[in-house]
Design a protein around this motif. Structure first.
Motif, short mmCIF file in Angstrom:
data_model
loop_
_atom_site.label_atom_id
_atom_site.label_comp_id
_atom_site.label_asym_id
_atom_site.label_seq_id
_atom_site.Cartn_x
_atom_site.Cartn_y
_atom_site.Cartn_z
N GLU A 279 -1.69 -10.21 11.37
CA GLU A 279 -1.44 -9.02 12.18
C GLU A 279 -0.28 -8.22 11.60
OE1 GLU A 279 -0.18 -9.48 16.37
OE2 GLU A 279 -1.93 -8.22 16.81
N GLN A 280 0.63 -8.90 10.91
CA GLN A 280 1.77 -8.24 10.30
C GLN A 280 1.57 -7.93 8.82
OE1 GLN A 280 5.21 -10.73 11.05
NE2 GLN A 280 4.70 -10.99 13.21
N THR A 281 0.78 -8.74 8.13
CA THR A 281 0.70 -8.62 6.67
C THR A 281 -0.55 -7.93 6.15
OG1 THR A 281 -0.41 -10.77 6.39
CG2 THR A 281 2.01 -10.77 6.44
N SER A 282 -1.60 -7.85 6.95
CA SER A 282 -2.87 -7.34 6.43
C SER A 282 -2.85 -5.84 6.16
CB SER A 282 -4.02 -7.68 7.38
OG SER A 282 -3.79 -7.09 8.65
N LYS A 283 -2.24 -5.06 7.06
CA LYS A 283 -2.27 -3.61 6.91
C LYS A 283 -1.65 -3.15 5.60
CE LYS A 283 -1.23 0.73 9.29
NZ LYS A 283 -0.71 1.34 10.55
N PRO A 284 -0.43 -3.59 5.25
CA PRO A 284 0.13 -3.14 3.96
C PRO A 284 -0.69 -3.60 2.76
CG PRO A 284 1.54 -4.81 4.97
CD PRO A 284 0.55 -4.40 6.01
N MET A 285 -1.31 -4.78 2.84
CA MET A 285 -2.12 -5.22 1.71
C MET A 285 -3.42 -4.44 1.62
SD MET A 285 -2.25 -7.08 -0.96
CE MET A 285 -1.31 -8.62 -0.98
N ILE A 286 -4.04 -4.13 2.75
CA ILE A 286 -5.26 -3.32 2.73
C ILE A 286 -4.96 -1.94 2.16
CG2 ILE A 286 -6.92 -2.09 4.21
CD1 ILE A 286 -6.95 -4.57 6.01
N GLN A 287 -3.86 -1.33 2.61
CA GLN A 287 -3.49 -0.01 2.10
C GLN A 287 -3.24 -0.06 0.60
OE1 GLN A 287 -3.55 2.87 3.53
NE2 GLN A 287 -4.04 2.18 5.59
N ALA A 288 -2.59 -1.14 0.14
CA ALA A 288 -2.32 -1.28 -1.29
C ALA A 288 -3.61 -1.45 -2.08
CB ALA A 288 -1.39 -2.47 -1.54
N CYS A 289 -4.55 -2.22 -1.54
CA CYS A 289 -5.83 -2.42 -2.23
C CYS A 289 -6.62 -1.12 -2.32
CB CYS A 289 -6.65 -3.50 -1.51
SG CYS A 289 -6.07 -5.18 -1.80
N LEU A 290 -6.60 -0.33 -1.26
CA LEU A 290 -7.29 0.96 -1.30
C LEU A 290 -6.66 1.88 -2.33
CD1 LEU A 290 -7.84 1.51 2.53
CD2 LEU A 290 -9.63 1.16 0.81
N GLU A 291 -5.33 1.87 -2.40
CA GLU A 291 -4.63 2.71 -3.38
C GLU A 291 -4.92 2.25 -4.81
OE1 GLU A 291 -0.03 3.98 -4.56
OE2 GLU A 291 -0.49 3.20 -2.55
N ALA A 292 -4.95 0.92 -5.00
CA ALA A 292 -5.19 0.36 -6.33
C ALA A 292 -6.67 0.23 -6.66
CB ALA A 292 -4.52 -1.01 -6.44
N GLU A 293 -7.54 0.53 -5.66
CA GLU A 293 -8.99 0.41 -5.79
C GLU A 293 -9.38 -1.01 -6.19
OE1 GLU A 293 -10.64 3.58 -8.14
OE2 GLU A 293 -9.78 5.13 -6.85
N ALA A 294 -8.82 -1.96 -5.43
CA ALA A 294 -9.15 -3.38 -5.60
C ALA A 294 -9.80 -3.88 -4.32
CB ALA A 294 -7.88 -4.18 -5.88
N HIS A 295 -10.83 -4.72 -4.45
CA HIS A 295 -11.47 -5.29 -3.27
C HIS A 295 -10.46 -6.14 -2.50
CE1 HIS A 295 -15.15 -3.75 -4.78
NE2 HIS A 295 -15.38 -4.69 -5.68
N TYR A 296 -10.63 -6.19 -1.17
CA TYR A 296 -9.71 -6.92 -0.31
C TYR A 296 -10.47 -7.97 0.50
CZ TYR A 296 -6.80 -7.95 3.78
OH TYR A 296 -6.09 -8.59 4.78
#
Length: 356
Positions: free
Chosen positions: A76-93
């Motif tokens: 709940e605390q860590t997923s949002k920043p990692m999802i946003q980073a994956c979208l920016e880097a165009e990496a699957h999450y």
């Protein structure tokens, strides 16, 4: 070959995944916040590693990465920043969460993920592969189902990370899907007898992730999720509703989190091998037709390792359409049957007697 990153590699489940990945000939880049721990594990497994905390610049640490398997909770605390980073880097999450709020957030990013042809798939472990696949199997068996119940019975131990996630949710009560909407209800309110595969047991509805994801997978509007719970324990859970405000305070939670760090260790290999999981689901339509589905699987934590690596391997070697997906929506219910330790789906039917 696509390079993939395992974040949260030194946690209980992350370490199991890293070790099994190497055994299978895979070479993830290990990552986390603690340099000493990450470096030690990476060197022992002869893998590359990266050290970074989650924040606004996380995408910079994903250069050259095509897929992230996120194993660092509480999600709940860590997923949002990692999802946003994956979208920016165009990496699957991918992640191994079971938290309803995370599933809902992941789903909310579907259109952006489509535009960038990035796959977002939360819940590629025991949360929620077995129940998600069971939900889709029942939808296929009863296409006009209006009610869906899902649950599991397991004697598996509990890891520190899972325990911490449970503590973070204290005081939150239960959640069900009712007429298409997530609806809060008091914990302990819903009880019934269920045969998960080892005979009938008293069971209680809990806020498992499928009340979010099974709706995305099947569109069935009414969903509840269940675990075996002795009647006395369910009664105690109802009494705890009154203590919700106290249990939800940060002071109480932090005290419990500190105790977990000091006293809780996950199950060892022998304990995991001796504790299978029993998955159950039930679908019902407006005419009263009922379909019941059961399947046995490997231990909760072993299945998380197998499921996470199976999904990772498939995404690294095949093309799928970008967007937010559940595991069953991507790969079908057969995904669960393909995992080590899983049996086959068994479906029973009940047809109501005609009235005159």
């Amino acid at each position: 070959m696509t390079t993939w990153l395992l974040y949260g590699a030194t946690g209980y489940t992350g370490k199991l995944i890293a070790q099994e990945a190497v055994r299978r000939g895979m070479s993830p880049v290990l990552a986390g916040r603690n340099k000493e721990k990450v470096q030690a594990l990476a060197e022992s497994l002869e893998l590359d590693y990266r050290i970074f905390e989650l924040g606004k610049d996380t995408a910079q640490h994903l250069k050259g990465i095509g897929l992230v398997l996120h194993c660092a909770g509480p999600f709940e605390q860590t997923s949002k920043p990692m999802i946003q980073a994956c979208l920016e880097a165009e990496a699957h999450y991918l992640d191994i969460t079971g938290e309803i709020s995370v599933f809902n957030y992941t789903h909310s990013m579907h259109e952006e993920a489509q535009r960038k042809n990035v796959i977002l798939c939360s819940g590629v472990g025991f949360d929620i592969i077995p129940t998600d696949c069971t939900a889709l199997k029942l939808k296929q068996a009863l296409p006009d189902a209006t009610e869906l119940s899902l649950g599991f019975d397991s004697d598996s131990g509990i890891s520190p990370g899972t325990f911490k996630t449970m503590v973070q949710g204290l005081g939150g009560g239960n959640v069900i899907r009712q007429n298409g909407r997530l609806t809060p209800v008091p914990i302990g309110k819903h009880q019934r007898m269920i045969d998960f595969g080892r005979g009938k047991k008293s069971a209680m509805a809990i806020p498992w992730g499928d009340v979010a994801t099974a709706y995305y997978t099947t569109a069935i509007p009414n969903i509840t999720t269940w675990i075996p719970t002795p009647k006395l324990a369910a009664k105690a859970a109802r009494l705890l509703n009154a203590a919700g405000p106290l249990l939800s305070t940060e002071k109480v939670k932090q005290l419990m989190l500190n105790l977990i760090d000091q006293r809780v260790a996950g199950p060892d290999k022998e304990e995991r091998a001796a504790t299978a999981a029993h998955i159950w689901g039930e679908a019902k339509n407006a005419d009263g037709v009922v379909k019941t589905c059961r399947i046995d699987t490997a231990n909760v934590y072993d299945l998380t390792v197998y499921g996470a690596l199976e999904v990772t391997g498939r995404l690294l070697t095949s093309d799928f359409s970008g967007g937010s997906w559940t595991p069953a929506a991507l790969f079908g219910p057969e995904l669960l049957e393909s995992l080590p330790g899983s049996g086959r789906f068994e479906i029973d039917s009940y047809y109501p007697l005609p009235t005159h």
